[in-house]
Write a protein that holds these residues in place. Structure first.
Motif, mmCIF file in Angstrom:
data_model
loop_
_atom_site.group_PDB
_atom_site.id
_atom_site.type_symbol
_atom_site.label_atom_id
_atom_site.label_comp_id
_atom_site.label_asym_id
_atom_site.label_seq_id
_atom_site.Cartn_x
_atom_site.Cartn_y
_atom_site.Cartn_z
ATOM 1 N N GLN A 169 46.478 38.339 26.776
ATOM 2 C CA GLN A 169 45.001 38.485 26.860
ATOM 3 C C GLN A 169 44.580 39.252 25.692
ATOM 4 O OE1 GLN A 169 43.891 37.053 29.897
ATOM 5 N NE2 GLN A 169 41.871 38.044 30.427
ATOM 6 N N TRP A 170 44.734 40.345 25.257
ATOM 7 C CA TRP A 170 44.452 40.973 24.479
ATOM 8 C C TRP A 170 44.260 40.266 22.882
ATOM 9 C CZ3 TRP A 170 46.875 45.566 26.717
ATOM 10 C CH2 TRP A 170 47.938 46.005 26.040
ATOM 11 N N GLY A 171 45.146 39.291 22.713
ATOM 12 C CA GLY A 171 45.260 38.460 21.660
ATOM 13 C C GLY A 171 44.141 37.670 21.718
ATOM 14 N N ASN A 172 43.836 37.000 23.032
ATOM 15 C CA ASN A 172 42.978 36.137 23.365
ATOM 16 C C ASN A 172 41.208 36.660 22.957
ATOM 17 O OD1 ASN A 172 44.017 33.505 23.470
ATOM 18 N ND2 ASN A 172 44.623 34.044 25.483
ATOM 19 N N ILE A 173 41.235 37.996 23.326
ATOM 20 C CA ILE A 173 40.088 38.848 23.351
ATOM 21 C C ILE A 173 39.797 38.905 21.826
ATOM 22 C CG2 ILE A 173 38.852 40.916 23.423
ATOM 23 C CD1 ILE A 173 40.681 41.042 26.584
ATOM 24 N N GLY A 174 40.887 39.397 21.092
ATOM 25 C CA GLY A 174 40.666 39.362 19.778
ATOM 26 C C GLY A 174 40.245 38.342 18.985
ATOM 27 N N GLY A 175 40.680 37.138 19.369
ATOM 28 C CA GLY A 175 40.450 35.986 18.808
ATOM 29 C C GLY A 175 39.027 35.498 19.157
ATOM 30 N N ILE A 212 49.873 42.590 18.469
ATOM 31 C CA ILE A 212 49.021 41.690 17.922
ATOM 32 C C ILE A 212 48.160 42.197 16.690
ATOM 33 C CG2 ILE A 212 48.560 40.795 20.366
ATOM 34 C CD1 ILE A 212 45.597 42.204 20.109
ATOM 35 N N LEU A 227 45.250 39.478 12.949
ATOM 36 C CA LEU A 227 45.313 39.415 14.449
ATOM 37 C C LEU A 227 46.421 38.224 14.818
ATOM 38 C CD1 LEU A 227 44.184 39.866 17.413
ATOM 39 C CD2 LEU A 227 42.718 37.994 16.864
ATOM 40 N N ILE A 228 47.412 38.673 15.511
ATOM 41 C CA ILE A 228 48.033 37.489 16.178
ATOM 42 C C ILE A 228 47.899 37.223 17.519
ATOM 43 C CG2 ILE A 228 50.822 36.860 16.682
ATOM 44 C CD1 ILE A 228 50.710 37.966 13.919
ATOM 45 N N ARG A 229 47.101 36.001 17.594
ATOM 46 C CA ARG A 229 46.369 35.728 18.729
ATOM 47 C C ARG A 229 47.322 35.226 19.634
ATOM 48 N NH1 ARG A 229 44.930 31.780 21.916
ATOM 49 N NH2 ARG A 229 45.887 30.423 20.517
ATOM 50 N N ILE A 273 40.050 46.669 21.871
ATOM 51 C CA ILE A 273 40.446 45.610 20.975
ATOM 52 C C ILE A 273 39.325 44.774 20.405
ATOM 53 C CG2 ILE A 273 41.667 43.276 20.697
ATOM 54 C CD1 ILE A 273 43.658 44.722 22.813
ATOM 55 N N ILE A 281 38.092 44.823 16.515
ATOM 56 C CA ILE A 281 37.701 43.546 15.586
ATOM 57 C C ILE A 281 36.323 43.437 15.126
ATOM 58 C CG2 ILE A 281 37.754 40.939 15.966
ATOM 59 C CD1 ILE A 281 40.564 42.114 15.783
#
Lengths: 309, 309
Positions: A199-205, B21, B150-152, B203, B207
């Motif tokens: 989830q936090w990867g997606n938030i950053g993305g 991430i 960032l590793i999404r 996060i 970003i």
């Protein structure tokens, strides 16, 4: 200044992976609100819509927000609020946030900008508490500031404006009731660390995608592995809406707020219209009444339409 | 092209709230690596540092990465790799990532850029697996691409470059051993939803703060409520390093990778030097040997120093 009239817009909180933290502001629908000075100290509220909402200030969302603001003022002032609500309560589109935020912003105009945006959000949260029992700001912030907002922290309140490219939003509101309290209760109190990391990867993305104006990245990041898999059972047709909207070209989407409305983001208006058609077809076939519409990201937030001295 | 020499830099993964991430690339230290064509098919590895690392290709991190790359080639080629490692293994500063990434990037130069960055990361992950038993990319990506990454998503691999303002980094490496496998094992498999939400707010804030060049927001977002409270017990003096660094003006920081190094980010060089002094004083008083240094964000990543035709 004697009176202020404004449009207070609908908003979408819990933006897919951004549960409790990311919200966005819609161009439509919006409530129309007028706030006037009154010679009588205290607050009176009038609803000229047909929703039968309470008009006692301490039971009314806009009233609760205004009372919190008025407690900071000396001497006691008098105000009269007229609300024409167009955002259906319980739709998941920030109806109570529009009331609370519109009311305190109008009051601040009458008071010549005495309070900061952050103070206004604090007052508005007192209104939101009447609606949902919790003080949260993820609908209030985008309503007040427009665009996409990130609530980095609620204690202390830290709201971040997230620049975004133009986005078009298709909304379907199946005519069923989902209580916010029920939607909260079914959530698990613990989540797997692996899912949290995803989830936090997606938030950053999502934040990076919005700020870069990278629609593909926005689309790839619109994935919620924690809340949606639990809550989607509350919304008949959800999975079909999602899969057919993606097939029609939507970037992604999910449950608006705690539902029952479902929204999909698109890069252009034509795609958003095609997505709306899919939404209509799905609920028509299911025989479930559902309102649909297409709107776009509202970068302005609340819009003042009239001020009288 | 017959040989390539390059500097493969240290990196910091698990950037505070960005566990698994977010990573960033350092200007120093860096490994010096030379890769040459050989008439003999296969791979030979030579270490001219004193770390006693394995030189059998399938047991060596750089070797594992290169073997994965070589399996994609036909006919079989011969290469000779010479590594002068300057990044101490086990420091938490991406020593194995520097080996794996430097090796595959050098090979790709010899092969006239046959592979994409994403393919190189996939090969490098095969090397990382030799070091830690897991395929992860949060040190590899910033080493290869420079800056903050960032590793999404890891499956499929989706690496996002995050624009960042200049940052200065103070690092302290207490001379103790923390095994990555131990650091992983003590983590809880489940986390409270409330903490996860707090983490994803940070996060998003980190970003946004990096992309806006907003140092205050970066600082406010450098908070980890999930991993650090568990892992900090592995690092004597951690809390004191953190509190005194913040008092000296650092934006924030935490455990580098899985430790034992601790890093702090600062807006300018002078602050980073003051933070380093605090770090030195703390471990000197504790009587624990610790190496410290100050470096800055490396926006370039791996740097080619020599190519011979």
């Amino acid at each position: 200044m004697k009176s202020v009239t404004l449009h207070s817009p609908a908003t979408i909180a819990n933006l897919v992976c951004g549960f409790d933290i990311i919200g966005l502001c819609l161009k439509e629908p919006y409530d129309i609100m007028t706030l006037e000075w009154s010679d009588q100290p205290g607050l009176t509220i009038e609803h000229i819509d047909g929703y039968g909402l309470p008009i006692l200030p301490e039971e009314n969302v806009a009233g609760g927000a205004l009372l919190a603001l008025m407690r900071e003022l000396e001497p006691e002032i008098g105000m009269r609020l007229i609300i024409d609500k167009k955002i259906m309560p319980g739709s998941g589109l920030g109806s109570s946030a529009a009331s609370a935020t519109g009311a305190v912003l109008a009051a601040n105009r009458l008071l010549q900008h005495r309070f900061t945006n952050e103070e206004l959000l604090q007052f508005a949260m007192c209104g939101e508490k009447i609606a949902s029992g919790v003080k949260h700001a993820d609908n209030l912030a985008p309503c007040l500031m427009g665009g996409v907002t990130l609530i980095r922290s609620i204690h202390p309140l830290d709201v971040i404006d997230i620049p975004s490219p133009e986005l078009f939003i298709s909304v379907v509101h199946p005519q069923i009731e989902v209580k916010t309290s029920d939607a909260r209760r079914i959530l698990k109190k613990e989540v797997p660390l692996r899912s949290a990391i995803k989830q936090w990867g997606n938030i950053g993305g999502l934040i990076a995608g919005l700020m870069k104006g990278d629609h593909d990245l926005i689309g790839r990041s619109l994935e919620d592995v924690i809340i949606e898999p639990i809550r989607n059972i509350l919304i008949p047709g959800f999975e079909e809406v999602k899969s057919r909207s993606l097939a029609a070209g939507a970037l992604g989407g999910g449950i608006a707020g705690s539902g029952p409305s479902v929204f999909m983001l698109s890069k252009n208006h034509d795609t958003a219209v095609a997505v709306e058609s899919e939404m209509k077809a799905i609920y028509s076939r299911m025989g479930l009444d559902a309102k649909t519409y297409v709107t776009s990201l509202n970068s302005e937030g609340i819009h003042i339409t009239h001020e009288a001295a």
